[in-house]
Design a protein around this motif. Structure first.
Motif, PDB file in Angstrom:
ATOM      1  N   LEU A   4       0.832  -1.190   0.000  1.00 35.82           N
ATOM      2  CA  LEU A   4       0.000   0.000   0.000  1.00 35.82           C
ATOM      3  C   LEU A   4       0.869   1.242   0.000  1.00 35.82           C
ATOM      4  O   LEU A   4       2.003   1.236   0.469  1.00 35.82           O
ATOM      5  CB  LEU A   4      -0.899   0.034   1.250  1.00 35.82           C
ATOM      6  CG  LEU A   4      -1.874  -1.120   1.452  1.00 35.82           C
ATOM      7  CD1 LEU A   4      -2.626  -0.929   2.764  1.00 35.82           C
ATOM      8  CD2 LEU A   4      -2.848  -1.201   0.295  1.00 35.82           C
ATOM      9  N   ARG A   6       0.614   5.285   1.287  1.00 43.26           N
ATOM     10  CA  ARG A   6      -0.189   6.220   2.077  1.00 43.26           C
ATOM     11  C   ARG A   6       0.165   7.646   1.663  1.00 43.26           C
ATOM     12  O   ARG A   6       1.313   8.049   1.689  1.00 43.26           O
ATOM     13  CB  ARG A   6       0.075   6.047   3.570  1.00 43.26           C
ATOM     14  CG  ARG A   6      -0.894   6.872   4.412  1.00 43.26           C
ATOM     15  CD  ARG A   6      -0.456   7.036   5.868  1.00 43.26           C
ATOM     16  NE  ARG A   6       0.262   5.920   6.400  1.00 43.26           N
ATOM     17  CZ  ARG A   6       1.248   6.049   7.280  1.00 43.26           C
ATOM     18  NH1 ARG A   6       1.647   7.235   7.685  1.00 43.26           N
ATOM     19  NH2 ARG A   6       1.871   4.986   7.737  1.00 43.26           N
ATOM     20  N   HIS A   7      -0.864   8.402   1.289  1.00 40.53           N
ATOM     21  CA  HIS A   7      -0.691   9.775   0.825  1.00 40.53           C
ATOM     22  C   HIS A   7      -1.244  10.727   1.880  1.00 40.53           C
ATOM     23  O   HIS A   7      -2.361  10.536   2.373  1.00 40.53           O
ATOM     24  CB  HIS A   7      -1.416  10.000  -0.505  1.00 40.53           C
ATOM     25  CG  HIS A   7      -1.127   8.954  -1.535  1.00 40.53           C
ATOM     26  ND1 HIS A   7      -0.137   9.076  -2.470  1.00 40.53           N
ATOM     27  CD2 HIS A   7      -1.716   7.742  -1.763  1.00 40.53           C
ATOM     28  CE1 HIS A   7      -0.118   8.004  -3.239  1.00 40.53           C
ATOM     29  NE2 HIS A   7      -1.063   7.179  -2.827  1.00 40.53           N
ATOM     30  N   PHE A  51      -5.628  11.218   5.142  1.00 42.40           N
ATOM     31  CA  PHE A  51      -4.780  10.171   4.575  1.00 42.40           C
ATOM     32  C   PHE A  51      -5.574   9.372   3.545  1.00 42.40           C
ATOM     33  O   PHE A  51      -6.728   9.004   3.780  1.00 42.40           O
ATOM     34  CB  PHE A  51      -4.275   9.228   5.667  1.00 42.40           C
ATOM     35  CG  PHE A  51      -3.449   9.908   6.721  1.00 42.40           C
ATOM     36  CD1 PHE A  51      -2.155  10.322   6.454  1.00 42.40           C
ATOM     37  CD2 PHE A  51      -3.983  10.151   7.979  1.00 42.40           C
ATOM     38  CE1 PHE A  51      -1.400  10.964   7.423  1.00 42.40           C
ATOM     39  CE2 PHE A  51      -3.235  10.785   8.952  1.00 42.40           C
ATOM     40  CZ  PHE A  51      -1.938  11.195   8.674  1.00 42.40           C
ATOM     41  N   TRP A  53      -5.036   5.919   1.308  1.00 39.92           N
ATOM     42  CA  TRP A  53      -4.241   4.736   0.986  1.00 39.92           C
ATOM     43  C   TRP A  53      -4.627   4.248  -0.403  1.00 39.92           C
ATOM     44  O   TRP A  53      -5.818   4.170  -0.750  1.00 39.92           O
ATOM     45  CB  TRP A  53      -4.510   3.627   1.990  1.00 39.92           C
ATOM     46  CG  TRP A  53      -3.850   3.807   3.321  1.00 39.92           C
ATOM     47  CD1 TRP A  53      -2.626   3.345   3.702  1.00 39.92           C
ATOM     48  CD2 TRP A  53      -4.390   4.471   4.476  1.00 39.92           C
ATOM     49  NE1 TRP A  53      -2.366   3.691   5.010  1.00 39.92           N
ATOM     50  CE2 TRP A  53      -3.430   4.381   5.511  1.00 39.92           C
ATOM     51  CE3 TRP A  53      -5.590   5.147   4.734  1.00 39.92           C
ATOM     52  CZ2 TRP A  53      -3.642   4.930   6.772  1.00 39.92           C
ATOM     53  CZ3 TRP A  53      -5.802   5.700   5.985  1.00 39.92           C
ATOM     54  CH2 TRP A  53      -4.828   5.588   6.991  1.00 39.92           C
ATOM     55  N   THR A  54      -3.636   3.924  -1.197  1.00 43.67           N
ATOM     56  CA  THR A  54      -3.863   3.392  -2.544  1.00 43.67           C
ATOM     57  C   THR A  54      -3.004   2.152  -2.743  1.00 43.67           C
ATOM     58  O   THR A  54      -2.086   1.874  -1.966  1.00 43.67           O
ATOM     59  CB  THR A  54      -3.505   4.421  -3.629  1.00 43.67           C
ATOM     60  OG1 THR A  54      -2.089   4.668  -3.610  1.00 43.67           O
ATOM     61  CG2 THR A  54      -4.257   5.730  -3.439  1.00 43.67           C
ATOM     62  N   ALA A  56       0.004   0.451  -4.107  1.00 39.90           N
ATOM     63  CA  ALA A  56       1.320   1.066  -4.321  1.00 39.90           C
ATOM     64  C   ALA A  56       1.692   1.027  -5.800  1.00 39.90           C
ATOM     65  O   ALA A  56       1.562   0.001  -6.465  1.00 39.90           O
ATOM     66  CB  ALA A  56       2.372   0.353  -3.492  1.00 39.90           C
ATOM     67  N   ALA A  86     -12.617   1.847   4.520  1.00 40.13           N
ATOM     68  CA  ALA A  86     -11.865   1.119   3.495  1.00 40.13           C
ATOM     69  C   ALA A  86     -12.793   0.669   2.381  1.00 40.13           C
ATOM     70  O   ALA A  86     -14.010   0.539   2.567  1.00 40.13           O
ATOM     71  CB  ALA A  86     -11.174  -0.095   4.117  1.00 40.13           C
ATOM     72  N   LEU A  95      -3.751  -2.776   5.834  1.00 38.36           N
ATOM     73  CA  LEU A  95      -4.059  -1.396   6.195  1.00 38.36           C
ATOM     74  C   LEU A  95      -3.672  -1.123   7.646  1.00 38.36           C
ATOM     75  O   LEU A  95      -3.061  -0.091   7.965  1.00 38.36           O
ATOM     76  CB  LEU A  95      -5.541  -1.138   5.972  1.00 38.36           C
ATOM     77  CG  LEU A  95      -6.037   0.292   6.110  1.00 38.36           C
ATOM     78  CD1 LEU A  95      -5.331   1.228   5.143  1.00 38.36           C
ATOM     79  CD2 LEU A  95      -7.542   0.347   5.888  1.00 38.36           C
ATOM     80  N   ASP A  98       0.099  -0.830   7.960  1.00 36.01           N
ATOM     81  CA  ASP A  98       0.635   0.434   7.459  1.00 36.01           C
ATOM     82  C   ASP A  98       0.305   1.585   8.408  1.00 36.01           C
ATOM     83  O   ASP A  98       1.075   2.544   8.519  1.00 36.01           O
ATOM     84  CB  ASP A  98       0.076   0.738   6.078  1.00 36.01           C
ATOM     85  CG  ASP A  98       0.706   1.977   5.472  1.00 36.01           C
ATOM     86  OD1 ASP A  98       1.814   1.863   4.923  1.00 36.01           O
ATOM     87  OD2 ASP A  98       0.112   3.065   5.601  1.00 36.01           O
ATOM     88  N   ALA A  99      -0.838   1.490   9.106  1.00 36.35           N
ATOM     89  CA  ALA A  99      -1.248   2.571   9.999  1.00 36.35           C
ATOM     90  C   ALA A  99      -0.537   2.513  11.343  1.00 36.35           C
ATOM     91  O   ALA A  99      -0.734   3.403  12.181  1.00 36.35           O
ATOM     92  CB  ALA A  99      -2.759   2.501  10.227  1.00 36.35           C
TER      93      ALA A  99
END
Length: 279
Positions: A4, A6-7, A51, A53-54, A56, A86, A95, A98-99
């Motif tokens: 993933l 994260r933006h 935030f 998430w996409t 990658a 989500a 997810l 990553d968080a």
């Protein structure tokens, strides 16, 4: 686990997050934590951070990637709570992993994101209410430019500690979420601002959201809050909303009574996930 990205989105760059949330909003009360309106209300603050998430695409995601890659989730920190919605097919395990660096000590709860090893908070459930469109009568009027100071005043008088100003309201309306907002204001017979509600449009055939709703502390007990709620609901239904949702803690008996009197019914309880031993 699928990789993933994260933006971190600035208020002006939240368009991809809002589009994703609108696509994930169902006809009835959303199952996730966030509706587009939750982000919209956050955007009253010019320092808001959202935030996205996409899937990658590169090792160093950019704003361009956020606009092009497939969205996986949207979230933001609401005080110590990480609120997340989500995509229906998202890998929640990836997810949550990553968080992890957002969930530092002090950020001890998540709304909408199960975290391995954490536990549901059964002591303070949130009630999810839903309203089905029907004809309504209301004393509410749409908030216009000349009403913005009174709209902010109602909010400050309804919520202890609030510092909302007309400038905050303008910031929200100028944000990418601004076109989704509808505003209802109710005045006393003497013209004093008494209650207000902000509604958020999720799309034709999708559920709208009320956030926030408040009655001036000096004008409670006269049905003004109910009229503000009904006015906002009617405005959302006129735009094509299939239902309207609102959430409140189960312990907030006044809010529960307000929404029931306005024709809402409870459809479920939500429970935050909390770090074991927090506090």
């Amino acid at each position: 686990m699928a990789p993933l990205a994260r933006h971190r989105l600035s208020p002006a760059g939240t368009g991809p997050a809002l589009r994703a949330l609108r696509a994930w909003t169902p006809p009835d009360a959303p199952a996730g934590s966030l509706h587009p309106g939750d982000v919209g209300w956050l955007l009253r603050r010019d320092d808001a951070t959202v935030f996205l998430w996409t899937a990658a695409r590169t090792s160093e995601p950019s704003a361009a990637d956020a606009a092009k890659a497939a969205p996986v989730a949207v979230g933001f920190l609401d005080g110590p709570v990480l609120r997340v919605t989500a995509a229906p097919d998202a890998d929640l395990g990836a997810l949550a992993a990553d968080a992890e660096d957002l969930l530092v000590p002090g950020n001890d709860a998540t709304d909408g994101l199960p975290v391995p090893g954490w536990v549901p908070d059964t002591e303070e459930p949130w009630l999810v209410f839903s309203w089905t469109p029907e004809p309504v009568s209301s004393r509410a009027v749409e908030v216009t430019e000349s009403d913005t100071a009174d709209r902010a005043l109602v909010h400050r008088a309804a919520f202890t500690g609030s510092t909302l100003t007309a400038d905050h309201w303008h910031t929200m309306k100028k944000s990418p979420a601004g076109p989704l907002a509808v505003e209802a204001l109710v005045r006393t017979p003497a013209g004093e601002p008494a209650a207000a509600a902000t509604g958020w449009f999720g799309g034709v055939g999708r559920c709208g959201l009320l956030e926030p709703v408040g009655t001036h502390a000096d004008h409670r007990g006269h049905g003004y809050g109910r009229d503000a709620v009904r006015g906002a609901c009617a405005a959302l239904a006129d735009r094509g909303a299939s239902a309207v949702a609102v959430l409140t803690p189960a312990s907030n008996e006044a809010a529960v009574a307000l929404y029931e009197s306005a024709g809402f019914t409870v459809v479920r309880e939500n429970h935050d996930w909390t770090r074991p031993g927090r506090g």
